[in-house]
Design a protein around this motif. Structure first.
Motif, PDB file in Angstrom:
ATOM      1  N   UNK A 174       7.492  38.768  34.358  1.00 57.55           N
ATOM      2  CA  UNK A 174       8.394  39.173  35.436  1.00 57.55           C
ATOM      3  C   UNK A 174       7.567  39.811  36.542  1.00 57.55           C
ATOM      4  N   UNK A 175       6.592  39.067  37.034  1.00 57.06           N
ATOM      5  CA  UNK A 175       5.728  39.576  38.094  1.00 57.06           C
ATOM      6  C   UNK A 175       6.380  39.290  39.432  1.00 57.06           C
ATOM      7  N   UNK A 176       5.920  39.984  40.442  1.00 55.25           N
ATOM      8  CA  UNK A 176       6.472  39.739  41.759  1.00 55.25           C
ATOM      9  C   UNK A 176       5.412  39.899  42.826  1.00 55.25           C
ATOM     10  N   UNK A 177       5.833  39.694  44.055  1.00 49.19           N
ATOM     11  CA  UNK A 177       4.894  39.828  45.170  1.00 49.19           C
ATOM     12  C   UNK A 177       4.284  41.231  45.207  1.00 49.19           C
ATOM     13  N   UNK A 178       5.088  42.238  44.866  1.00 50.70           N
ATOM     14  CA  UNK A 178       4.600  43.619  44.949  1.00 50.70           C
ATOM     15  C   UNK A 178       3.455  43.897  43.979  1.00 50.70           C
ATOM     16  N   UNK A 179       3.391  43.119  42.897  1.00 52.54           N
ATOM     17  CA  UNK A 179       2.375  43.382  41.875  1.00 52.54           C
ATOM     18  C   UNK A 179       0.946  43.144  42.339  1.00 52.54           C
ATOM     19  N   UNK A 180       0.798  42.436  43.437  1.00 52.73           N
ATOM     20  CA  UNK A 180      -0.565  42.197  43.895  1.00 52.73           C
ATOM     21  C   UNK A 180      -0.886  43.002  45.155  1.00 52.73           C
ATOM     22  N   UNK A 181       0.018  43.910  45.495  1.00 52.63           N
ATOM     23  CA  UNK A 181      -0.221  44.695  46.700  1.00 52.63           C
ATOM     24  C   UNK A 181      -1.585  45.375  46.666  1.00 52.63           C
ATOM     25  N   UNK A 182      -1.946  45.883  45.494  1.00 52.10           N
ATOM     26  CA  UNK A 182      -3.216  46.614  45.379  1.00 52.10           C
ATOM     27  C   UNK A 182      -4.439  45.696  45.540  1.00 52.10           C
ATOM     28  N   UNK A 183      -4.222  44.387  45.521  1.00 55.40           N
ATOM     29  CA  UNK A 183      -5.373  43.474  45.638  1.00 55.40           C
ATOM     30  C   UNK A 183      -5.605  42.994  47.066  1.00 55.40           C
ATOM     31  N   UNK A 184      -4.587  43.228  47.911  1.00 51.39           N
ATOM     32  CA  UNK A 184      -4.650  42.627  49.247  1.00 51.39           C
ATOM     33  C   UNK A 184      -5.886  43.046  50.045  1.00 51.39           C
ATOM     34  N   UNK A 185      -6.170  44.338  50.047  1.00 50.55           N
ATOM     35  CA  UNK A 185      -7.284  44.831  50.859  1.00 50.55           C
ATOM     36  C   UNK A 185      -8.601  44.179  50.431  1.00 50.55           C
ATOM     37  N   UNK A 186      -8.826  44.132  49.134  1.00 48.49           N
ATOM     38  CA  UNK A 186     -10.063  43.526  48.622  1.00 48.49           C
ATOM     39  C   UNK A 186     -10.150  42.053  48.968  1.00 48.49           C
ATOM     40  N   UNK A 187      -9.012  41.387  48.843  1.00 48.15           N
ATOM     41  CA  UNK A 187      -9.008  39.954  49.112  1.00 48.15           C
ATOM     42  C   UNK A 187      -9.325  39.685  50.586  1.00 48.15           C
ATOM     43  N   UNK A 188      -8.704  40.468  51.450  1.00 49.71           N
ATOM     44  CA  UNK A 188      -8.939  40.301  52.881  1.00 49.71           C
ATOM     45  C   UNK A 188     -10.416  40.562  53.207  1.00 49.71           C
ATOM     46  N   UNK A 189     -10.962  41.626  52.619  1.00 40.93           N
ATOM     47  CA  UNK A 189     -12.372  41.957  52.852  1.00 40.93           C
ATOM     48  C   UNK A 189     -13.261  40.806  52.387  1.00 40.93           C
ATOM     49  N   UNK A 190     -12.946  40.275  51.226  1.00 39.44           N
ATOM     50  CA  UNK A 190     -13.717  39.156  50.661  1.00 39.44           C
ATOM     51  C   UNK A 190     -13.698  37.947  51.599  1.00 39.44           C
ATOM     52  N   UNK A 191     -12.522  37.658  52.136  1.00 39.43           N
ATOM     53  CA  UNK A 191     -12.416  36.502  53.026  1.00 39.43           C
ATOM     54  C   UNK A 191     -13.178  36.708  54.328  1.00 39.43           C
ATOM     55  N   UNK A 192     -13.182  37.949  54.786  1.00 39.32           N
ATOM     56  CA  UNK A 192     -13.922  38.247  56.024  1.00 39.32           C
ATOM     57  C   UNK A 192     -15.422  38.193  55.754  1.00 39.32           C
ATOM     58  N   UNK A 193     -15.848  38.886  54.716  1.00 37.97           N
ATOM     59  CA  UNK A 193     -17.283  38.984  54.415  1.00 37.97           C
ATOM     60  C   UNK A 193     -17.929  37.620  54.188  1.00 37.97           C
ATOM     61  N   UNK A 194     -17.180  36.721  53.583  1.00 38.94           N
ATOM     62  CA  UNK A 194     -17.759  35.416  53.297  1.00 38.94           C
ATOM     63  C   UNK A 194     -17.580  34.415  54.435  1.00 38.94           C
TER      64      UNK A 194
END
Ligand code: ARG
Length: 588
Positions: A267-287
């Motif tokens: 029963x996961x939802x969009x909110x469950x990955x909120x804590x990952x967003x910043x890292x993911x965005x940084x990863x996409x920028x850095x690479x």
């Protein structure tokens, strides 16, 4: 065990080889002239092209060899060069016997067990489920069951829409209605109450009101955006309130999915990955995957071979806010970390196909998924009313899923009680079981991508290609088996016999298609193949039933053979309806 067509193809290969031809020409297919034969082989036609001879000559030579093969009861070479084949009754019986003995009727374990995640259901918190969500639940559930039956590890995730703008809308509307709630007091430091300050009924009224207001009232909209921002940035009170929204909504959703016989592992939802967003965005920028375009952060996903315009995948809006894309990409990232799935299947309205194309390309390009991970979009069509337009309530509103269920239950109840006398309680329960079959079969028997017309009269009919017809067939078999036992028969002591009539053989031939049907249904993510198989088998059974006296058969040995065939038919029918996500009552 091997699929029947493969076994027959083996024999054909050998015969082609023995006749001096390329053995790969030997391939058996189901006959497209059932009036003439059961199987056919068109290999001589292809062989004739290679060798520049007459196809009939090749067919005749192969037929001469095959006639000596006991697996076929009839082999005929016909012009221009087809091989028409009939299976020997003894071999057919032996094949079915083997199916009865083996686990899962002989469906082989996959060579490679895959981990498959299915993203389906996709309800939005605080919004009532409408019939658009029905298809995702029904199709996804069936695909999950089919893949599991094939022997794969399958994880179903409901992927709640529980983050973003709609949450801000609800919170803002609540604030207007109940400004004194402790959640809105910024100075409050204590614990928040356990119980939600609203009921599900209230919640369901709040969202549509708020959504309407946001379209008409710009101040309201702005406040709602601010509320979303506060929520996503961790405001204590807003988070606590949101948690209540989530709990109340999920409790309600679970009851409905339960009624639908739909079950999620996660029963996961969009909110469950909120804590990952910043890292993911940084990863996409850095690479260097992401670039700024008009203030927004985007990843280009167009490819040279594109024939239509595929816009960049937006990761962050110009105000820095995350979007539907952002949570979907972060969810992919999390699924890879936690479950390492080989495949992720999304069962969503086909109108989201461009969106998923962008997300999938972005996930691939930014290497959120591995080289061998498959992302698959299973887009389904619209459920329309009899007028061919999207299904509506009588007064033109959006039909709630619960209303649809209720109306179908009532119609089914009416039909069942006119058919036979039944205790009230049993009639109500039976109506529910049969109504679910009517709805699910009505949906699943169409190819998922196609639109279809929800026709309550047709779907609830006991005749034709419908769920109730199948259940009726199962109930009929159950009743014969019960009577057999009442007459002193023992179901453990029956064994299959060679077919003694055309309709009996036809039923046996239908049954023999089971394992290849399951394989195709799995590979093509196509529950409608299970439906077609069920319908053919039910028809074959009913024809057999009409021209065979079973319970009054005096030859007990022969009778036991019929009963064994009925048992196998019933077990297969029940297995298949379970794969579609419904069950059969004992009587109806
Ligand atoms: N909540 C979405 C909707 O109602 C469907 C979610 C589909 N799944 C996904 N991973 N985006 O349209």
């Amino acid at each position: 065990m091997e699929k029947l067509l493969e076994l027959l193809s083996e024999e054909l290969k050998q015969a082609f080889e023995d006749a001096g031809y390329d053995k790969n020409l030997g391939k058996a297919t189901i006959s497209n002239r059932p009036d003439l034969c059961e199987f056919q082989c068109n290999g001589a036609m292809a062989g004739a092209k290679q060798l520049k001879t007459a196809p009939l000559l090749i067919a005749q030579k192969v037929a001469e060899i095959l006639t000596k093969n006991p697996i076929f009861s009839e082999v005929v070479a016909v012009a221009p060069g087809f091989l028409n084949l009939k299976l020997d009754e003894g071999h057919l019986k032996a094949y079915l016997e083997q199916m009865t003995k083996e686990d899962k009727f002989g469906v082989k374990e996959p060579k490679q067990k895959k981990t498959i995640m299915i993203d389906y259901g996709g309800p939005n918190v605080a919004k009532p489920l409408h019939i658009g969500h029905l298809r995702s639940a029904i199709i996804g559930e069936s695909i999950k069951r089919i893949a599991r039956y094939q022997g794969h590890q399958v994880i179903g995730d409901v992927h709640l829409g529980d983050w973003g703008q709609p949450m801000g809308l609800v919170i803002n509307e609540l604030k207007l209605r109940k400004p004194d709630l402790i959640y809105f007091d910024d100075t409050y430091q204590g614990e928040y109450p356990q119980d939600a300050p609203f009921s599900i009924t209230e919640l369901e009224d709040i969202y549509p009101t708020a959504s309407k207001k946001s379209k008409e009232d710009s101040e309201f909209k702005e406040k709602a955006m601010e509320a979303t921002f506060r929520l996503q940035n961790g405001d204590r009170g807003y988070r606590a309130l949101w948690k209540h929204i989530l709990d109340v909504s999920v409790t309600d959703l679970k009851t409905i999915y339960d009624k639908l016989n739909v079950e999620f592992d996660l029963w996961k939802g969009e909110s469950d990955v909120d804590h990952k967003l910043a890292d993911m965005v940084a990863y996409m920028k850095e690479n260097g995957y992401a670039r700024i375009s008009e203030g927004a952060l985007v990843v280009d996903v167009k490819e040279e071979t594109d024939t239509k315009e595929i816009p960049p995948c937006m990761i962050l809006k110009s105000d820095g806010a995350a979007l539907y894309n952002t949570t979907d990409l972060a969810t992919i990232m999390e699924r890879m970390e936690v479950y390492q799935p080989d495949t992720m299947i999304y069962v969503v309205d086909k109108r989201q196909d461009l969106y998923f194309e962008q997300v999938f390309r972005c996930a691939k390009k930014t290497k959120l998924i591995g080289e061998n991970t498959t992302l698959k979009f299973l887009g389904f069509g619209t459920m329309n009313g009899k007028d061919g337009k999207p299904f509506k309530t009588r007064d033109g509103g959006v039909m709630r899923l619960e209303t649809l269920l209720k109306e179908t239950n009532e119609e089914m109840y009416r039909k069942i009680t006119t058919n036979r006398a039944m205790e009230e309680e049993e009639a109500v329960q039976t109506a529910k079981i049969v109504a679910l079959a009517a709805i699910k079969y009505g949906d699943l028997s169409n190819q998922a991508a196609k639109d279809y017309i929800f026709d309550i009269d047709r779907f609830t009919s006991f005749e034709g290609d419908t769920g109730p017809y199948l259940l009726y067939t199962i109930v009929r078999i159950k009743s014969i088996l019960n009577k057999y036992v009442e007459q002193g028969g023992n179901l453990d002591n029956v064994s299959l016999k060679e077919a003694g009539s055309a309709s009996e053989k036809n039923l046996m031939l239908e049954i023999s298609k089971f394992n290849s049907m399951i394989e195709t249904a799995y590979e093509e993510t196509a529950p409608h193949k299970v439906c077609a198989f069920l319908y053919d088998m039910a028809n074959a059974f009913n024809t057999f039933y009409h021209d065979t006296k079973i319970l009054s058969e005096e030859d007990k040995d022969k009778q036991a053979g019929y009963i064994a065939l009925l048992l196998l038919t019933k077990n297969l029918l029940e297995t298949c309806i379970d794969l579609l996500g419904f069950s059969a009552p004992d009587r109806m």
